[in-house]
Design a protein around this motif. Structure first.
Motif, PDB file in Angstrom:
ATOM      1  N   ASN A 452       0.822  -1.219   0.000  1.00  0.00           N
ATOM      2  CA  ASN A 452       0.000   0.000   0.000  1.00  0.00           C
ATOM      3  C   ASN A 452       0.858   1.273   0.000  1.00  0.00           C
ATOM      4  N   GLY A 453       2.069   1.185   0.536  1.00  0.00           N
ATOM      5  CA  GLY A 453       2.915   2.384   0.656  1.00  0.00           C
ATOM      6  C   GLY A 453       3.622   2.727  -0.641  1.00  0.00           C
ATOM      7  N   SER A 454       4.075   3.984  -0.731  1.00  0.00           N
ATOM      8  CA  SER A 454       4.820   4.424  -1.916  1.00  0.00           C
ATOM      9  C   SER A 454       6.196   4.932  -1.503  1.00  0.00           C
ATOM     10  N   TYR A 455       7.116   4.839  -2.441  1.00  0.00           N
ATOM     11  CA  TYR A 455       8.469   5.344  -2.205  1.00  0.00           C
ATOM     12  C   TYR A 455       8.441   6.871  -2.119  1.00  0.00           C
ATOM     13  N   LEU A 456       9.124   7.410  -1.143  1.00  0.00           N
ATOM     14  CA  LEU A 456       9.153   8.860  -0.957  1.00  0.00           C
ATOM     15  C   LEU A 456      10.392   9.466  -1.618  1.00  0.00           C
ATOM     16  N   PHE A 457      10.165  10.185  -2.692  1.00  0.00           N
ATOM     17  CA  PHE A 457      11.222  10.957  -3.349  1.00  0.00           C
ATOM     18  C   PHE A 457      11.313  12.255  -2.563  1.00  0.00           C
ATOM     19  N   ARG A 458      12.454  12.504  -1.958  1.00  0.00           N
ATOM     20  CA  ARG A 458      12.557  13.645  -1.046  1.00  0.00           C
ATOM     21  C   ARG A 458      13.430  14.743  -1.660  1.00  0.00           C
ATOM     22  N   ASP A 459      13.138  15.984  -1.269  1.00  0.00           N
ATOM     23  CA  ASP A 459      13.849  17.116  -1.846  1.00  0.00           C
ATOM     24  C   ASP A 459      14.025  18.193  -0.782  1.00  0.00           C
ATOM     25  N   ILE A 460      15.225  18.251  -0.230  1.00  0.00           N
ATOM     26  CA  ILE A 460      15.480  19.207   0.854  1.00  0.00           C
ATOM     27  C   ILE A 460      15.438  20.644   0.348  1.00  0.00           C
TER      28      ILE A 460
END
Ligand code: URP
Ligand code: ZN
Length: 468
Positions: A452-460
């Motif tokens: 159910n979860g998705s990968y988190l593409f993060r951007d500081i």
């Protein structure tokens, strides 16, 4: 997608506590206010009178299915560990990629992403740098720009396997600074630990009682001072993980005061236990073997004071459970063979509410900041996560503030045959947990499935321009 109208809840953010409604549509918070209207006749109304409504927890330090060698892997995998997270009100985790020294970072990332796909809640990954070669800087850039990983982990301990020496750490810091990334640092002087462990073992001092003695307060403090100095010289932002001592925190607080970009994390176990746990006979003390170890109780009281003052910004769990049977008991005759780590992801929100908010050590707003908003900000997720505002992901925790629960290994979702919190009484429990606008947990039941979860593409960098 089902829409929801949460009515008359006590909404808690890091800034405010107020009564209101929240409209959820297409997985996002659409509106926050008073007397909101349904989207259409199919909108489900949830009466939240008497409940707190807060952004779902973000635990930025967990180790699901961590291979620690010798055929041993931490007991929760991404499926069971994220189910436990959700049951406790945490809706996003950030785990780690730990490449071997020879491995390409991107190849290790691919493998870790494949394992993490089982997650029930959203998941991000920090990249551990376990060695330095001609490809490392370019691969770090790819992690930041192509993979949404603006945070790198370095171990100053475990030099024999995954830890770096100072020269390598300086290179990682320098590279990270140019990439606008942050280094998460495990601060323990690895060589001192090795020296002390070998000395105790040579003298036959091998019961768990000697684990904290082999990693004394000075071991953390020295590494923190060195890390702060190197970060000052390279101008690299740091995230100091699992700070366990007042001595280390005093150094960190002084650096923050002088304007250095440093964020400190502690964990519930350092706030709730002390080193008397290692006096337990036999393998009982092994349950509490984590690194850094538990400390004399003056540290625990001091850490609470610094949380209150805002000098510790994040409470994460370092969730890394090992069963007693076939895991911790491997070290029954030698504490150096006990796998390091404890479980915590399921109980973080409630432990901090019970022993922090209700004990009047922190406010409701601080509870949200420490467990959700600050992790979102530091790791490039805000205001998508860690906030309740139009456009945020509908990751929401409806909290029943008077509901009682006693922690037990028999009833926990965490996959481990024991818990260090066995018998601890909690007041306050999740009632409903939303993950991306879907009810993932309601009154004791997990309602979403593996994947159910998705990968988190993060951007500081993007985060810093959005932050208000
Ligand atoms: O004891 C700990 N902290 N185990 C988890 C792995 C690590 O060192 O962070
Ligand atoms: Zn850890």
């Amino acid at each position: 997608m089902q829409s929801f109208l949460i009515r008359n809840g006590q909404i808690v953010t890091h800034l405010d506590v107020f009564k209101g409604d929240i409209l959820i549509n297409h997985g996002k918070v659409q509106q926050v206010g008073a007397n909101l209207k349904k989207v259409d006749s199919k909108t489900r109304i949830i009466e939240a009178e008497g409940l707190y409504v807060l952004p779902g927890g973000i635990d930025p330090h967990v180790h699901m299915e961590l291979d620690v060698g010798g055929g041993l892997v931490s007991a929760d995998n991404f499926e069971t560990g994220t189910a436990a997270a959700i049951a406790g009100g945490t809706t996003s985790i950030i785990d780690f990629v730990t490449p071997t020294r020879q491995q390409s970072l991107l190849e290790a990332l691919k493998e870790r992403k494949a394992a993490a796909r089982k997650s029930l809640c959203d998941y991000g990954l920090h990249m551990s740098i376990t060695g330095w070669n001609v490809h490392t800087a370019a691969e770090m850039r790819k992690c930041v720009e192509d993979e949404g990983i603006p945070s790198f982990k370095v171990y100053m301990a475990y030099k024999e396997t995954i830890g770096l020496d100072d020269k390598e750490l300086l290179k990682v810091m320098d590279t990270a600074r140019h990439l606008h990334a942050r280094i998460a640092l495990h601060c323990e002087h690895g060589d001192m630990v090795t020296y002390l462990r070998e000395r105790f073992v040579a003298k036959g001092k091998t019961i768990p009682f000697y684990h904290p003695k082999s990693r004394p307060v000075e071991v953390e403090r020295e590494a923190v001072i060195r890390a702060l100095t190197m970060a000052r010289i390279t101008r690299c932002p740091l995230y100091i993980v699992h700070v366990s001592t007042l001595d280390a925190m005093t150094e960190i607080a002084a650096a923050i005061e002088k304007g250095q970009d440093i964020m400190a994390e502690t964990c519930p176990h350092y706030l709730l236990f002390d080193d008397s746990q290692y006096d337990e006979p036999g393998v009982d003390g092994a349950a509490f073997v984590m690194s850094p170890p538990l400390r004399p109780s003056s540290h625990k009281h001091g850490l609470w004071r610094l949380l209150q003052k805002g000098q510790i910004g994040i409470v994460a769990t370092d969730h890394c459970p090992f069963n007693m049977k076939g895991g911790k008991d491997r070290g029954k005759d030698d504490f150096t063979k006990i796998p390091n780590g404890v479980a915590g992801v399921e109980h973080r929100m409630a432990l901090l509410y019970t022993y922090g908010v209700l004990a009047k050590k922190i406010s409701l707003r601080q509870w949200v900041a420490l467990t959700s908003t600050v992790p979102a900000r530091v790791f490039g997720l805000y205001p998508r996560k860690g906030a309740i505002q139009p456009g945020s992901d509908a990751d929401l925790l409806l909290w029943a503030p008077t509901k009682k629960h006693v922690i037990s290994a028999k009833t926990q979702h965490q996959r481990c045959d024991h818990t260090i919190y066995e018998g601890k009484a909690l007041t306050g429990q999740p009632h409903i947990v939303f993950v991306n606008g879907v009810i993932a947990y309601e009154e004791g039941n997990i309602l979403v499935e593996k994947g159910n979860g998705s990968y988190l593409f993060r951007d500081i960098q993007k985060e810093s321009t959005l932050t208000s």
